[in-house]
Design a protein around this motif. Structure first.
Motif, PDB file in Angstrom:
ATOM      1  N   VAL A   1      55.894   2.802  26.696  1.00 15.81           N
ATOM      2  CA  VAL A   1      55.605   3.881  27.645  1.00 15.81           C
ATOM      3  C   VAL A   1      55.675   5.238  26.949  1.00 15.81           C
ATOM      4  CG1 VAL A   1      56.408   5.051  29.738  1.00 15.81           C
ATOM      5  CG2 VAL A   1      56.362   2.550  29.647  1.00 15.81           C
TER       6      VAL A   1
ATOM      7  N   GLU B   1      52.599   5.958  25.107  1.00 14.37           N
ATOM      8  CA  GLU B   1      51.533   6.379  26.023  1.00 14.37           C
ATOM      9  C   GLU B   1      51.708   7.849  26.424  1.00 14.37           C
ATOM     10  OE1 GLU B   1      48.941   4.316  27.244  1.00 14.37           O
ATOM     11  OE2 GLU B   1      49.630   2.981  25.665  1.00 14.37           O
TER      12      GLU B   1
ATOM     13  N   ARG C   1      48.705  10.343  28.330  1.00 14.78           N
ATOM     14  CA  ARG C   1      48.176   9.582  29.456  1.00 14.78           C
ATOM     15  C   ARG C   1      49.003   9.797  30.720  1.00 14.78           C
ATOM     16  NH1 ARG C   1      47.329   5.681  25.156  1.00 14.78           N
ATOM     17  NH2 ARG C   1      45.088   5.548  24.745  1.00 14.78           N
TER      18      ARG C   1
ATOM     19  N   ASN D   1      50.526   8.524  34.555  1.00 13.85           N
ATOM     20  CA  ASN D   1      51.179   7.287  34.991  1.00 13.85           C
ATOM     21  C   ASN D   1      50.160   6.211  35.355  1.00 13.85           C
ATOM     22  OD1 ASN D   1      53.640   8.453  34.604  1.00 13.85           O
ATOM     23  ND2 ASN D   1      54.260   8.462  36.756  1.00 13.85           N
TER      24      ASN D   1
ATOM     25  N   ILE E   1      48.737   4.840  32.195  1.00 18.36           N
ATOM     26  CA  ILE E   1      49.734   4.002  31.515  1.00 18.36           C
ATOM     27  C   ILE E   1      49.824   2.638  32.191  1.00 18.36           C
ATOM     28  CG2 ILE E   1      52.199   3.739  31.002  1.00 18.36           C
ATOM     29  CD1 ILE E   1      52.332   6.803  30.757  1.00 18.36           C
TER      30      ILE E   1
ATOM     31  N   VAL F   1      56.055   2.143  36.237  1.00 21.02           N
ATOM     32  CA  VAL F   1      55.836   3.176  35.219  1.00 21.02           C
ATOM     33  C   VAL F   1      56.801   4.335  35.440  1.00 21.02           C
ATOM     34  CG1 VAL F   1      54.222   4.878  34.294  1.00 21.02           C
ATOM     35  CG2 VAL F   1      53.415   2.585  34.860  1.00 21.02           C
TER      36      VAL F   1
END
Length: 206
Positions: free
Chosen positions: A153, A156, A161, A163, A166, A177
């Motif tokens: 995460v 990302e 990015r 949520n 992701i 997330v």
């Protein structure tokens, strides 16, 4: 006209004081007036005559040092932002300093971005403590701090990015997330996605 911020820097190493003062001046746009003191006794004498916005205090001073010195400065200037400077980054030392009146704790290994963040938080009336101690050298091993899923995460987040993006990329729901983002921010000791990404880049994780 901008208010000049009065700062007291108490450390027994002249070279460190000079370098720290330069770092302060580079990372902060507000005019600064920095008073230096090589001992707690000299610093307390200055504190008796000048009101300081922030006091940076080395915990390893000879003479009146450690918790005793910290308490003396807190009593002398209860309204000042009192920040401990230390080569020790252990959780116990940090908690003890905060328990006895410090508003912040900055390792002497900190960079200018960390100093700027800490100073801003302290001036906002918040408490600043560094992220959890990270073993494994200069950057620290990310695996010692975050779970494998949190690392994914974070990568990302570093890519910018959202949520939703992701979740689509890692096959997770929005709630999952958000839970991972909240958890990794807490583990890294930062307040926002941007701060997490900056920290990851500073430590060379991605």
């Amino acid at each position: 006209m901008n208010h000049t911020m009065n700062i007291l820097l108490v450390d027994d190493h002249a070279l460190f004081r000079e370098g720290f003062k330069l770092m302060l001046q580079r990372c902060w746009t507000m005019p600064l007036h920095v008073v230096e003191a090589a001992t707690a006794e000299i610093g307390l004498e200055a504190a008796a005559h000048t009101r300081f916005d922030v006091i940076f205090l080395d915990m390893g001073l000879p003479g009146l040092g450690g918790i005793e010195g910290l308490c003396a400065f807190r009593q002398a200037q209860p309204e000042a932002g009192l920040v401990v400077l230390s080569a020790t980054e252990g959780t116990q030392a940090i908690r003890q300093a905060l328990r006895y009146g410090a508003q912040g704790y900055i390792p002497k290994s900190a960079d200018s971005a960390t100093l700027r963040e800490a100073l801003q938080r302290i001036l906002d009336g918040e408490i600043y403590e560094p992220p959890p101690a990270m073993p494994g050298g200069e950057g620290g091993e990310i695996e010692a701090i975050l779970t494998p899923r949190q690392i994914e995460v974070l990568a990302e987040l570093c890519a910018g990015r959202t949520n939703r993006e992701i979740g689509a990329h890692l096959t997770m729901g929005d709630d999952t997330v958000r839970a991972h983002v909240t958890a990794l921010l807490k583990r890294l000791g930062v307040r926002s996605r941007t701060e997490a990404a900056l920290l990851a880049k500073r430590r060379g994780w991605f």
